[in-house]
Enzyme design. Structure first.
Site, PDB file in Angstrom:
ATOM      1  N   MET A  78     -38.242   6.386  62.764  1.00  0.00           N
ATOM      2  CA  MET A  78     -39.424   6.538  61.921  1.00  0.00           C
ATOM      3  C   MET A  78     -40.682   6.782  62.746  1.00  0.00           C
ATOM      4  O   MET A  78     -40.687   6.634  63.963  1.00  0.00           O
ATOM      5  CB  MET A  78     -39.615   5.289  61.048  1.00  0.00           C
ATOM      6  CG  MET A  78     -38.480   5.047  60.064  1.00  0.00           C
ATOM      7  SD  MET A  78     -38.722   3.564  59.055  1.00  0.00           S
ATOM      8  CE  MET A  78     -40.134   4.041  58.039  1.00  0.00           C
ATOM      9  N   HIS A  79     -41.755   7.160  62.060  1.00  0.00           N
ATOM     10  CA  HIS A  79     -43.128   7.189  62.571  1.00  0.00           C
ATOM     11  C   HIS A  79     -43.437   8.307  63.562  1.00  0.00           C
ATOM     12  O   HIS A  79     -44.601   8.561  63.843  1.00  0.00           O
ATOM     13  CB  HIS A  79     -43.506   5.852  63.242  1.00  0.00           C
ATOM     14  CG  HIS A  79     -43.083   4.634  62.502  1.00  0.00           C
ATOM     15  ND1 HIS A  79     -43.514   4.361  61.226  1.00  0.00           N
ATOM     16  CD2 HIS A  79     -42.261   3.609  62.850  1.00  0.00           C
ATOM     17  CE1 HIS A  79     -42.993   3.217  60.816  1.00  0.00           C
ATOM     18  NE2 HIS A  79     -42.226   2.749  61.783  1.00  0.00           N
ATOM     19  N   ASP A 237     -34.667   5.186  59.356  1.00  0.00           N
ATOM     20  CA  ASP A 237     -33.450   4.576  59.884  1.00  0.00           C
ATOM     21  C   ASP A 237     -33.149   3.206  59.281  1.00  0.00           C
ATOM     22  O   ASP A 237     -31.984   2.907  58.965  1.00  0.00           O
ATOM     23  CB  ASP A 237     -33.481   4.495  61.410  1.00  0.00           C
ATOM     24  CG  ASP A 237     -34.759   3.870  61.969  1.00  0.00           C
ATOM     25  OD1 ASP A 237     -35.605   3.388  61.184  1.00  0.00           O
ATOM     26  OD2 ASP A 237     -34.903   3.866  63.203  1.00  0.00           O
TER      27      ASP A 237
END
Length: 489
Positions: A78-79, A237
């Site tokens: 992520m991110h 995830d």
């Protein structure tokens, strides 16, 4: 029919082939490089992901009727910030979730814009790893690159784009950008303005189990797939791993011991804790979840074993650990800074309590316990909200250790359920693909039918009491050294 789950991780992509009844037919993993151009920075080349995914898909389906593949979906780190220009070319290397360069921008968002406003706009506060601070960093430090941005993407969504030609993301992954109004499941106009971007730079939003389009003809031909293969939005995830462990619906819990560590609590109701110590995100089942995330979990043990001790015999090292709850050595597992609940990119790892009789096994035990204590930090916040959790699923590389699972069960005082298939995000991605293709009516139905518990680690009352005492000492260490971290940079 077959369904493929692609878990785009930090060090490798794992691809999983699942039949409609949930049976795993094949698993393939492909590594790619991770770059650290400056201390605390972490980047990858999206083209490396795509090369690995293509090679992995070919290997995954070798020996299987590739034309029977019906859907492909994702779990992904992520991110991360992936930026494309007007020709859909990658502008710069992706800035990853564990990158700590945005301390200045994170402080600006939290202190100048204000945590209350951020929580109002997005249900979360700013963390150094989130996407919005990365955009502000680009705007300040790389204005020429920033001016070229036509599309802002997350890592797994770049792969979905290369497969489908669609600029897309899902609600769970978008929740970690600090650009999404999580409660109302839409992009935040206020955050778009704060970051100096335009709405059209952001991808279209989908539920995790929705198809975004079909596979591109040229990619289908290259792989030998049918042109009807559905490309499904997928999930971040941790949300994908939660699907893969059956942590969907209301009041379920999953702990992930991967490179990072998380405690994930699913809910049908939206909620935010008072201090935003936990992330409040949308879930892949169409509802919500609370999540505490630590940046270094199983990676702490890997660092200790590989770099410090110099061994690959992880289980052998753990065999020397015999007395739980008695260790006088503590370890703060903040090797890459920390997110939940401290939100401090400058935090670093620390051993304390060693003496002349401290052994190698004591140090190894401290690493395992330190990760468990840090997960408990987030669990305590969830309990403060009145959330009652009595048991949890567990997944990730660290979950392969019987000792670590026992430590987790007793540090948290929870029953730890071990599931039959511990494949995390890749299995969750395959399940999401199956739901999108109509194999199951909903994510909850699929989880109920496919996820089986095969073992449960019960906490021991006496050991829980010992770990309660140890935890009370652990929580005093970080406040005592917090001010030093800034000086030690």
């Amino acid at each position: 029919m077959y369904y493929i789950g692609i878990d785009l991780g930090t060090s490798a992509v794992k691809l999983l082939l699942m039949s409609g009844n949930g049976h795993i037919e094949n698993i393939v993993s492909k590594d790619y490089p991770l770059y650290f151009p400056h201390p605390g920075w972490s980047e990858q080349n999206p083209e490396d992901w795509w090369t690995a995914v293509l090679a992995g898909l070919k290997e995954l389906t070798e020996g299987f009727p590739a034309d029977k593949v019906a859907g492909i979906s994702f779990g992904g780190q992520m991110h991360g910030l992936v930026v494309l220009d007007g020709e859909d070319q990658v502008i710069r290397p992706a800035i990853l979730w564990n990158d700590g360069r945005t301390a200045k921008q994170t402080d600006y968002l939290n202190q100048v814009i204000g945590k209350e406003k951020l929580s109002e706009y997005t249900a979360n506060i700013a963390f150094a790893g989130f996407t919005a601070p990365k955009l502000l960093w680009m705007k300040e430090e790389e204005p020429e690159n920033f001016s070229k941005i036509a599309k802002i993407m997350l890592p797994k969504d770049y792969i979905a784009y290369r497969l489908s030609g669609v600029h897309c993301t899902d609600y769970s992954d978008a929740s970690g950008m600090l650009l999404l109004d999580v409660k109302n499941r839409k992009w935040s106009d206020e955050m778009i303005q704060i970051c100096g971007i335009r709405r059209e730079m952001l991808p279209d939003l989908y539920e995790s189990y929705e198809a975004v389009g079909a596979i591109l003809p040229e990619v289908a031909e290259q792989l030998g797939f049918s042109g009807q293969v559905k490309i499904v939005a997928g999930a971040g995830d941790n949300a994908a791993a939660a699907v893969g462990t059956g942590t969907v619906g209301d009041g379920k819990c999953n702990i992930s011991l991967g490179t990072s560590g998380t405690i994930f609590i699913s809910s049908k109701k939206f909620g935010v804790d008072e201090h935003n110590g936990l992330h409040s995100f949308d879930h892949a089942d169409g509802h919500y979840h609370l999540m505490g995330c630590m940046l270094s979990a199983a990676s702490c043990n890997k660092w200790w074993m590989d770099e410090i001790i110099g061994t690959d015999q992880y289980q052998e090292e753990q065999k020397e650990i015999r007395e739980l709850g008695e260790n006088h050595v503590f370890f703060l597992p903040y090797l890459m800074g920390e997110r939940s609940p401290h939100n401090n990119p400058d935090a670093r790892g620390l051993f304390i309590g060693m003496s002349m009789d401290t052994t190698r096994a004591d140090m190894t035990q401290a690493v395992l316990e330190g990760v468990a204590f840090a997960i408990r930090d987030s669990f305590e916040i969830a309990k403060s909200l009145g959330i009652r959790i009595e048991r949890t699923k567990i997944c990730g590389g660290g979950a392969k250790s019987p000792l670590w699972k026992k430590i987790i069960a007793n540090v948290l005082g929870l029953k730890v359920d071990v599931i039959e298939t511990e494949e995390g995000p890749s299995y969750g991605g395959a399940i999401l693909a199956a739901v999108a293709c109509g194999e199951y009516g909903s994510v909850e139905e699929a989880a109920e039918k496919l996820i089986k518990v095969v073992d449960t680690i019960e906490p021991d009352a006496g050991l829980v009491r010992k770990y309660d005492e140890r935890y009370e000492k652990f929580v005093k260490i970080y406040p005592a050294v917090r001010e030093l971290y800034q000086e030690l940079k």
